[in-house]
Design an enzyme around this catalytic site. Structure first.
Site, PDB file in Angstrom:
ATOM      1  N   THR A  59       0.895  -1.212   0.247  1.00  0.00           N
ATOM      2  CA  THR A  59       0.200   0.088  -0.031  1.00  0.00           C
ATOM      3  C   THR A  59       0.732   1.399  -0.114  1.00  0.00           C
ATOM      4  O   THR A  59       0.599   2.019  -0.675  1.00  0.00           O
ATOM      5  CB  THR A  59      -0.916   0.039   1.215  1.00  0.00           C
ATOM      6  N   LYS A  86       8.078   9.980  20.326  1.00  0.00           N
ATOM      7  CA  LYS A  86       8.123  10.860  21.530  1.00  0.00           C
ATOM      8  C   LYS A  86       7.004  11.314  22.363  1.00  0.00           C
ATOM      9  O   LYS A  86       6.888  12.149  23.236  1.00  0.00           O
ATOM     10  CB  LYS A  86       8.824  12.314  21.002  1.00  0.00           C
ATOM     11  N   ARG A 108      -2.507   5.072   7.509  1.00  0.00           N
ATOM     12  CA  ARG A 108      -2.646   3.790   7.839  1.00  0.00           C
ATOM     13  C   ARG A 108      -2.654   3.874   9.395  1.00  0.00           C
ATOM     14  O   ARG A 108      -1.498   4.340   9.800  1.00  0.00           O
ATOM     15  CB  ARG A 108      -1.859   2.677   7.326  1.00  0.00           C
ATOM     16  N   HIS A 136     -10.202  -1.256   4.411  1.00  0.00           N
ATOM     17  CA  HIS A 136      -9.174  -0.976   3.685  1.00  0.00           C
ATOM     18  C   HIS A 136      -9.610  -0.698   2.190  1.00  0.00           C
ATOM     19  O   HIS A 136      -9.687  -1.362   1.294  1.00  0.00           O
ATOM     20  CB  HIS A 136      -8.203  -2.178   3.608  1.00  0.00           C
TER      21      HIS A 136
HETATM   22  N1   CP Z   1      -2.364  -5.668   1.056  1.00  0.00           N
HETATM   23  C1   CP Z   1      -1.801  -4.780   2.024  1.00  0.00           C
HETATM   24  O1   CP Z   1      -2.520  -3.798   2.554  1.00  0.00           O
HETATM   25  O2   CP Z   1      -0.440  -5.097   1.905  1.00  0.00           O
HETATM   26  P1   CP Z   1       0.620  -4.144   2.923  1.00  0.00           P
HETATM   27  O3   CP Z   1       0.111  -4.331   4.380  1.00  0.00           O
HETATM   28  O4   CP Z   1       2.184  -4.568   2.447  1.00  0.00           O
HETATM   29  O5   CP Z   1       0.299  -2.804   2.525  1.00  0.00           O
END
Ligand code: CP
Length: 307
Positions: A59, A86, A108, A136
């Site tokens: 991602t 921190k 994320r 997601h």
């Molecule tokens: N599919 C996916 O979110 O992979 P990553 O965690 O590597 O971003």
């Protein structure tokens, strides 16, 4: 057509028209990645900040590549190398980034709802790159794009999603998206990995992998999230693999032209046998390639682009 929203926070709130707009735009961007010079000036002068509080390969890299292919300035911030260590709060971190005037913040975070909170507090467009076990959305969009490109449609297909449905943001976003787009979704997993109300999401629920994948056009295997799960969800990886690993024998229950998908990273021999992951039925790396195009489309549309 324009995308009339500031943020992409989840598939649940997207309409079928918005999903089709993103997928159509993404398909038009695929060609750029095949050029010798993989760059267009579309987002010149725009700044994209990737703010990752959890590990990521696909991602984060694909958001960075997507931004760069559109000529945006892309900056990556990992929690482990930022002032988060921190003790700075998420909101203070975001407000300091906001003060530097980026156009888009990709986030994320392990906490469900973190991108939604930021979207209310800062003026930049927020893209959810995965929030806890919630959603997601860009993964589901690249999955739907892959299905549409390989099968020519989504409506009417049987899609089996197998594994830890309860803790998977990929499963939740795909269930919202695929059911909206007219697919028939079957889910299967151990009882401890099936949310109690999953049937109310418009899917068929099975306890056995074999029942879910029978006659399937698409099999989407989910990663066993060893970093999140406690020992008591299943007795052992070996036991899990015995009942829920997609292998050369049980895959024969699906259609002959079945596509095998996985969001990655894969646990070979746990949820998917190595030879199946590398077989001609597998589109796992095509999903990754389409991830760049989908993220290009979202960056483009959120910054005012039209299809
Ligand atoms: N599919 C996916 O979110 O992979 P990553 O965690 O590597 O971003």
């Amino acid at each position: 057509m324009k995308l009339a929203r500031k943020d992409i926070l989840g598939i649940k709130e997207l309409s079928v028209e918005e999903i089709n707009l993103i997928l159509d735009t993404a398909e038009s961007f695929v060609e750029i990645s095949t050029r010798e010079i993989k760059k267009v000036p579309t987002l010149r002068g725009k700044t994209v900040v990737n703010l990752f509080f959890e590990a990521s390969t696909r991602t984060r890299t694909s958001f960075e590549i997507a931004g760069k292919r559109l000529s945006a300035d892309t900056i990556n911030i990992s929690a482990s190398t930022s002032s988060v260590v921190k003790g700075e709060t998420l909101l203070d971190t975001a407000r300091n980034i906001e003060a530097m005037s980026p156009d888009v913040i990709v986030i994320r975070h392990r906490a469900a709802g973190a991108p939604h909170m930021l979207a209310r507090m800062v003026k930049q467009s927020i893209i959810n790159a995965g929030d806890g076990a919630h959603e997601h959305p860009t993964q589901a969009l690249l999955d739907m794009m892959t299905i549409r490109m390989k099968k020519g449609k989504i409506a009417g297909l049987k899609v089996a999603i197998v594994g830890d449905i309860a803790h998977s943001r990929v499963a939740r976003s795909n269930i919202y998206g695929l059911t909206k787009m007219g697919a028939r979704v079957a889910v299967a997993g151990p009882a401890t990995m099936l949310p109690r109300q999953v049937g109310e999401m418009g899917v068929d629920v099975y306890r056995r992998l074999e029942e879910a994948i029978e006659g399937a056009d698409i099999i989407m295997m989910l990663r066993v999230q060893t970093e999140r799960e406690h020992q008591n969800i299943f007795p052992s990886l070996r036991e899990y693999a015995r009942y829920f690993c997609l292998n050369g024998k049980n895959i024969k229950l699906a259609r002959e032209d079945v596509l095998v998908m996985h969001p990655g990273p894969i646990n070979r021999g746990v949820e998917i046998a190595s030879d199946i992951a590398d077989s001609t039925s597998s589109v796992i790396l095509e999903q990754v390639a389409n991830g760049v195009a989908v993220r290009m489309a979202i960056l483009y549309l959120l910054t005012g682009g039209e299809s």
